[in-house]
Design a protein around this motif. Structure first.
Motif, PDB file in Angstrom:
ATOM      1  N   SER A   1      -8.119  -7.383  33.535  1.00 13.93           N
ATOM      2  CA  SER A   1      -6.737  -7.023  33.864  1.00 13.93           C
ATOM      3  C   SER A   1      -6.266  -5.799  33.073  1.00 13.93           C
ATOM      4  O   SER A   1      -5.159  -5.317  33.262  1.00 13.93           O
ATOM      5  CB  SER A   1      -5.785  -8.202  33.621  1.00 13.93           C
ATOM      6  OG  SER A   1      -5.751  -8.538  32.256  1.00 13.93           O
ATOM      7  N   LYS A   2      -7.134  -5.291  32.186  1.00 13.87           N
ATOM      8  CA  LYS A   2      -6.783  -4.101  31.406  1.00 13.87           C
ATOM      9  C   LYS A   2      -7.674  -2.911  31.762  1.00 13.87           C
ATOM     10  O   LYS A   2      -7.474  -1.810  31.266  1.00 13.87           O
ATOM     11  CB  LYS A   2      -6.924  -4.394  29.902  1.00 13.87           C
ATOM     12  CG  LYS A   2      -6.039  -5.555  29.452  1.00 13.87           C
ATOM     13  CD  LYS A   2      -5.230  -5.211  28.224  1.00 13.87           C
ATOM     14  CE  LYS A   2      -4.114  -6.218  27.998  1.00 13.87           C
ATOM     15  NZ  LYS A   2      -4.254  -6.942  26.751  1.00 13.87           N
ATOM     16  N   TYR A   3      -8.687  -3.159  32.611  1.00 15.31           N
ATOM     17  CA  TYR A   3      -9.630  -2.099  32.960  1.00 15.31           C
ATOM     18  C   TYR A   3      -9.172  -1.383  34.229  1.00 15.31           C
ATOM     19  O   TYR A   3      -9.192  -1.963  35.308  1.00 15.31           O
ATOM     20  CB  TYR A   3     -11.038  -2.665  33.153  1.00 15.31           C
ATOM     21  CG  TYR A   3     -12.082  -1.575  33.341  1.00 15.31           C
ATOM     22  CD1 TYR A   3     -12.784  -1.078  32.257  1.00 15.31           C
ATOM     23  CD2 TYR A   3     -12.315  -1.026  34.599  1.00 15.31           C
ATOM     24  CE1 TYR A   3     -13.723  -0.064  32.412  1.00 15.31           C
ATOM     25  CE2 TYR A   3     -13.249  -0.005  34.760  1.00 15.31           C
ATOM     26  CZ  TYR A   3     -13.941   0.463  33.670  1.00 15.31           C
ATOM     27  OH  TYR A   3     -14.854   1.473  33.831  1.00 15.31           O
TER      28      TYR A   3
ATOM     29  N   LYS B   1     -13.309  -4.855  27.724  1.00 16.82           N
ATOM     30  CA  LYS B   1     -11.931  -5.353  27.747  1.00 16.82           C
ATOM     31  C   LYS B   1     -11.713  -6.249  28.956  1.00 16.82           C
ATOM     32  O   LYS B   1     -12.534  -6.275  29.867  1.00 16.82           O
ATOM     33  CB  LYS B   1     -10.933  -4.190  27.738  1.00 16.82           C
ATOM     34  CG  LYS B   1     -11.154  -3.165  28.834  1.00 16.82           C
ATOM     35  CD  LYS B   1     -10.045  -2.121  28.859  1.00 16.82           C
ATOM     36  CE  LYS B   1     -10.375  -0.879  28.069  1.00 16.82           C
ATOM     37  NZ  LYS B   1      -9.483   0.245  28.360  1.00 16.82           N
TER      38      LYS B   1
ATOM     39  N   GLY C   1      -5.477 -10.551  27.830  1.00 19.92           N
ATOM     40  CA  GLY C   1      -5.292 -10.222  29.241  1.00 19.92           C
ATOM     41  C   GLY C   1      -5.749 -11.393  30.096  1.00 19.92           C
ATOM     42  O   GLY C   1      -6.045 -12.466  29.577  1.00 19.92           O
TER      43      GLY C   1
ATOM     44  N   THR D   1      -6.205  -2.343  38.353  1.00 19.52           N
ATOM     45  CA  THR D   1      -7.244  -2.821  37.437  1.00 19.52           C
ATOM     46  C   THR D   1      -8.337  -3.561  38.210  1.00 19.52           C
ATOM     47  O   THR D   1      -8.174  -3.866  39.402  1.00 19.52           O
ATOM     48  CB  THR D   1      -6.639  -3.785  36.400  1.00 19.52           C
ATOM     49  OG1 THR D   1      -6.152  -4.943  37.107  1.00 19.52           O
ATOM     50  CG2 THR D   1      -5.503  -3.129  35.625  1.00 19.52           C
TER      51      THR D   1
END
Length: 124
Positions: A107-109, A104, A73, A49
């Motif tokens: 930490s989610k990308y 987003k 996140g 990420t």
């Protein structure tokens, strides 16, 4: 391939124009050109990420991170003692991938090979 290469930049150039708003005693933390890190190349596992990339870059360059975990996140509140709200009530770190601002948490990308990640401090 099992790994990807990405570039990471961390900049707070906006602070240079807003030093009147900067929290007292924080001047020493602001680099003279506003760049904490410029185009640092990191090799990270596939499926990493934007957070993984900036964490790897900071570890390699000795940059400290102030990370807050939330239900959305991980959120980066600061780099090298320049934290959100240090240069005005609305100030803080935003991130961009290839020039766009994802909707987003970093930490989610998930990143792709060659992605350019920029963490940018805003004072407004």
């Amino acid at each position: 391939s099992s790994s990807i290469i990405c570039s990471v930049t961390i900049e707070c150039t906006s602070v240079l124009d807003n030093t009147d708003k900067l929290k007292e005693g924080h001047e020493e933390y602001v680099p003279s050109d506003g760049y904490i890190m410029s185009s640092c190349s990191v090799t990270i596992p596939n499926d990493s990420t934007a957070y993984d990339a900036v964490k790897a870059a900071c570890e390699s360059q000795g940059v400290t991170m102030n990370v807050v975990s939330s239900s959305y996140g991980k959120y980066i509140a600061g780099f090298n003692n320049i934290d959100e709200k240090d240069c005005g009530n609305q100030s803080g770190w935003l991130y961009f991938v290839n020039g766009s601002s994802p909707s987003k948490s970093c930490s989610k990308y998930k990143l792709s090979n060659g992605d350019n990640v920029v963490f940018s401090y805003t004072c407004s």
